[in-house]
Design a protein around this motif. Structure first.
Motif: not given
Length: 364
Positions: A236-247
């Motif tokens: 997963i690109p970090n830009s997606v990780m940074g803008n996603s809800k991470v549980i």
């Protein structure tokens, strides 16, 4: 520089009035002074640092020995060039070359010292520290770029090279590269923030936007990798990780994960017996944590039965599927043995009357 020459004149004058002889004397004196500085560092300062608890100061003193030695020697060469009565052009070039060597030695020391200092910080840092083993390469490269850029700038300044045009060209090139690689830069900056903020770490089980769940196996500058329960690696690109809800299922005060087993029992069942039986099942399961203890809650009156939850904790999130299977099997077997009915949806069809058919009309 002039004051130092004035103080050295009585000593230099003992060896004659030849400018080259004076330059040679200054070089010899600078070598002697460099040796004395080296002895002072090795036998004086090093003895003091040996009594400290950390080895960082010892490593820095070791790295400092050679730059100090060459600094004294190069300063002596500057003094020697000043008294050697060189031509203005040759004197300017000599000074620029000596200053460049001086800057090079201290730039090399800065690179090595920053690497040692950052490595020490990463070893002694905790999970919330900015410099950790995961972020060490980032900060090492960043500091190296800054030191090299400053060193190159001052070396060009020593040679009287105007850096305005170079800086303007670098700015234009930076803007062009920024537009061309905006996605890559977005991943880069997001990776920096993820490494600094640490919303998760390697080995944690995370859920991304309630769609992808897996164990974090790698956190890089560009992307993060997850290994799902199907043994499929997801990048997963970090830009997606940074803008996603991470549980982060492994986060919180401990890594334990709570599972919920929901059962419906028929109306008319002894609810006290049901709760006691499910409590005993949770406590008897070896893979269920004893702290916190399992809990049973009568939740609601369902459409076809009484809804009861068994909540239990497991040591790691990856055990939730296996332990849920064991608890479900045990609950079903014990309920069957105790005669507790687990209701299921049933539909009864009542036919009030049959329509008339042509055959009935013919025989009627």
């Amino acid at each position: 520089m002039e004051s130092i020459l004035e103080q050295l004149k009585p000593v230099i004058g003992l060896f004659g009035q030849s400018p080259y002889m004076k330059a040679a004397v200054i070089l010899l004196l600078s070598l002697l002074a460099a040796k004395l500085v080296g002895l002072f560092v090795n036998r004086g300062i090093r003895k003091l640092t040996q009594h400290t608890k950390t080895s960082l100061d010892d490593q820095l003193i070791t790295l400092l020995h050679r730059p100090l030695f060459w600094t004294v020697v190069l300063l002596g060469m500057l003094l020697a060039a000043a008294v050697a009565e060189l031509s203005p052009t040759l004197l300017t070039a000599t000074r620029a070359a000596i200053i460049s060597l001086l800057l090079f030695w201290w730039m090399l020391f800065g690179l090595r010292a920053s690497r040692v200092i950052l490595s020490s910080f990463s070893r002694h840092g905790d999970a919330t520290s900015l410099v950790r083993p995961q972020t060490l390469p980032l900060f090492t490269n960043l500091v190296a770029i800054i030191i090299i850029a400053l060193g190159v700038y001052f070396i060009f300044q020593a040679w009287d090279v105007d850096m305005t045009a170079w800086l303007a060209s670098a700015g234009i090139a930076g803007i062009a590269i920024g537009f061309a690689a905006k996605d890559t830069l977005a991943n880069l900056f997001s990776g920096v923030f993820i490494l600094a903020d640490s919303p998760y770490k390697i080995g944690d089980y995370v859920v991304i936007d309630n769609t992808v769940r897996g164990m974090v196996t790698h956190i890089g500058i560009r992307s993060t990798r997850l290994l799902t329960r199907d043994d499929v690696e997801v990048t997963i690109p970090n830009s997606v990780m940074g803008n996603s809800k991470v549980i982060n299922e492994s986060g919180g005060p401990h890594e334990k994960y709570r599972i919920r087993i929901r059962v419906s029992v028929a109306y008319g069942s002894d609810i006290d017996q049901v709760c006691a039986l499910m409590q005993a099942i949770g406590e008897e399961e070896p893979q269920v944590c004893s702290d916190p203890v399992p809990r049973v809650r009568f939740r609601s009156f369902g459409d076809s039965g009484l809804v009861v939850d068994l909540m239990a904790w497991v040591e790691k999130p990856e055990l939730r599927g296996k332990v849920s299977h064991e608890l479900n099997c045990t609950i079903y077997k014990r309920f069957m043995a105790e005669g507790i009915e687990i209701p299921y949806m049933k539909q009864d069809l009542y036919i009030k009357s049959l329509p008339d058919t042509p055959w009935q009309e013919h025989n009627g």
